[in-house]
Write an enzyme that holds these catalytic residues in place. Structure first.
Site, mmCIF file in Angstrom:
data_model
loop_
_atom_site.group_PDB
_atom_site.id
_atom_site.type_symbol
_atom_site.label_atom_id
_atom_site.label_comp_id
_atom_site.label_asym_id
_atom_site.label_seq_id
_atom_site.Cartn_x
_atom_site.Cartn_y
_atom_site.Cartn_z
ATOM 1 N N ASN A 1 -0.415 0.175 -4.308
ATOM 2 C CA ASN A 1 -1.849 0.284 -4.224
ATOM 3 C C ASN A 1 -2.652 1.189 -3.219
ATOM 4 O O ASN A 1 -2.486 0.922 -1.604
ATOM 5 C CB ASN A 1 -3.028 -1.211 -3.366
ATOM 6 C CG ASN A 1 -4.451 -1.302 -3.267
ATOM 7 O OD1 ASN A 1 -4.907 -0.424 -3.716
ATOM 8 N ND2 ASN A 1 -4.954 -2.602 -3.026
ATOM 9 N N PHE B 1 0.950 -1.718 0.291
ATOM 10 C CA PHE B 1 -0.101 0.030 -0.261
ATOM 11 C C PHE B 1 0.717 0.856 0.118
ATOM 12 O O PHE B 1 2.067 0.876 1.028
ATOM 13 C CB PHE B 1 -1.370 0.429 1.164
ATOM 14 C CG PHE B 1 -2.083 -0.952 0.776
ATOM 15 C CD1 PHE B 1 -3.344 -0.763 0.264
ATOM 16 C CD2 PHE B 1 -2.418 -2.102 1.768
ATOM 17 C CE1 PHE B 1 -3.973 -1.890 0.178
ATOM 18 C CE2 PHE B 1 -3.245 -3.074 1.706
ATOM 19 C CZ PHE B 1 -4.295 -3.006 0.863
#
Length: 416
Positions: free
Chosen positions: A364, A217
């Site tokens: 992400n 992330f």
């Protein structure tokens, strides 16, 4: 508006009357750029952890995610001020929210300003604001702080979507589309902003999934201007948002009820699965947000994505379109999801290139990612046109989030 066949639209790619269009895109990032190859040593040093097994696992994960670089709010300065964030078990939700609330507003303002600059019209022409984040919690919400930071009119109509996760960017587009099409003359600013500090934790053998988040992330913000009936003298429409739908996969209890309905009315049940509401699971705790993804998520998406796409394309009146004759702007939840979607739909490798590039460059980034994918899509469309390779006028914008929720929009590329 009724369904439209692509051949009826001519070659000029003008927006269809009444349909919402994306008129500009902008993005912003925090200052810290993390190179994936140096992440493992930095993370374990920062958290004072020397567990060789966990370190080896994170090293493997960092390679499999395909991520190369990411931007993060977390810094040495923050950890010096809040050392408790790197200590196991402390009550740190207040500190995290203090950091996150300020950070997401700052990034959202920067991304929105970049978007408005690209748009070319006055900020006073913005009539509505849709704000998306899964990285803050406060009243009033981030929508008000963003409006204030930009100097929007107090009469601006605001909507905020909190804790929608990875589907938030496309959900925000769907909401902005509805607003634009039902309020003639409106111009909607959609802003997304996320930071991983809300879930930052030291490595622990009791929470192996945390390492997936560390490896995957990233932080940042995105913004888009959406409106119908664009002024072609002042505005440059990029994508038409033709048809949008949202579906969720029913959990076991609800699915039993739906099966009864299917038997009674001879209907077709779209989704397959049970208890899918726990497949993507997040809880706000005293230690920040605890977030887990089931190992079955890629398989669940693979099992259901084709029926969802057929439903979406059929609703838009494009049921006979070849998948490889379309563009695909897919939220890059991770390489496994992209690989399975590509395989299930038999897509050519280049179809998911913008999604894979966004994953590689930014990780992400939750709700922001679709903004980055659409920007890369524009870049690749222009490159193909310059090389006289043609382009794909119609395509899908897709994202998957908690629920499990499927968000989809049939779109047209208007960038000529």
């Amino acid at each position: 508006m009724g369904s439209i066949d692509a051949t009826e639209l001519g070659s000029e790619k003008k927006p269809n009357p009444g349909k919402a269009t994306i008129l500009a895109i902008g993005k912003a990032f925090p200052q810290q750029l993390v190179m994936q190859e140096y992440l493992v040593d930095g993370y374990f040093k920062t958290t004072n952890c020397d567990d060789p097994e966990l370190k080896q696992k994170l090293t493997r994960l960092c390679k499999t995610t395909t991520v190369k670089t990411r931007y993060v709010v977390m810094s040495e300065e923050i950890l010096r001020k809040y050392p408790e964030l790197a200590i196991e078990g402390g009550s740190t939700v207040k500190q995290r929210l203090d950091i996150c609330n300020d950070a997401v507003t700052e990034m959202a303002v920067e991304a929105s300003r970049a978007c408005i600059k690209n748009w070319g019209r006055s900020i006073s022409d913005i009539t509505h604001l849709v704000y998306v984040s899964s990285s803050e919690a406060r009243l009033p919400g981030g929508d008000l702080y963003l409006a204030k930071g930009l100097g929007l009119s107090p009469e601006t109509h605001r909507v905020q979507l909190y804790f929608v996760g990875c589907s938030g960017g496309v959900a925000g587009l769907r909401v902005a589309k509805d607003i634009a099409e039902n309020n003639p003359g409106s111009r909607v600013l959609l802003a997304t902003s996320e930071t991983t500090i809300i879930g930052f934790k030291p490595p622990s053998a009791d929470r192996p999934y945390d390492l997936v988040g560390v490896a995957l992330f990233g932080d940042g913000a995105g913004a888009m201007i959406i409106g119908s009936e664009p002024d072609l003298v002042l505005e440059k429409p990029l994508y038409e948002l033709h048809t949008a739908i949202q579906n969720f996969l029913p959990g076991k209890a609800l699915q039993d009820t739906l099966h009864s309905t299917v038997n009674l009315y001879n209907l077709t049940l779209l989704f397959h699965g049970a208890d899918t509401e726990k497949t993507i699971d997040g809880k706000l705790t005293e230690q920040g947000i605890n977030f887990t993804l089931s190992r079955e998520l890629p398989q669940i998406i693979e099992d259901n994505v084709e029926s969802f796409c057929k439903k979406l394309i059929g609703k838009a009146g494009l049921a006979n379109k070849d998948y490889n004759q379309m563009f695909w702007a897919v939220h890059p939840g991770g390489p496994a999801i992209l690989n399975r979607l590509e395989k299930r739909l038999n897509l050519s490798p280049e179809k998911l290139s913008p999604s894979r590039r966004a994953l590689m460059d930014y990780g992400n980034a939750s709700s922001n990612s679709i903004v980055y994918v659409l920007e890369y899509m524009l870049e690749e469309n222009r490159k193909a046109r310059n090389m006289k390779e043609g382009d794909n006028e119609w395509g899908l914008i897709l994202a998957f989030g908690p629920g499990v929720t499927f968000e989809g929009i049939v779109a047209r590329n208007l960038d000529v």
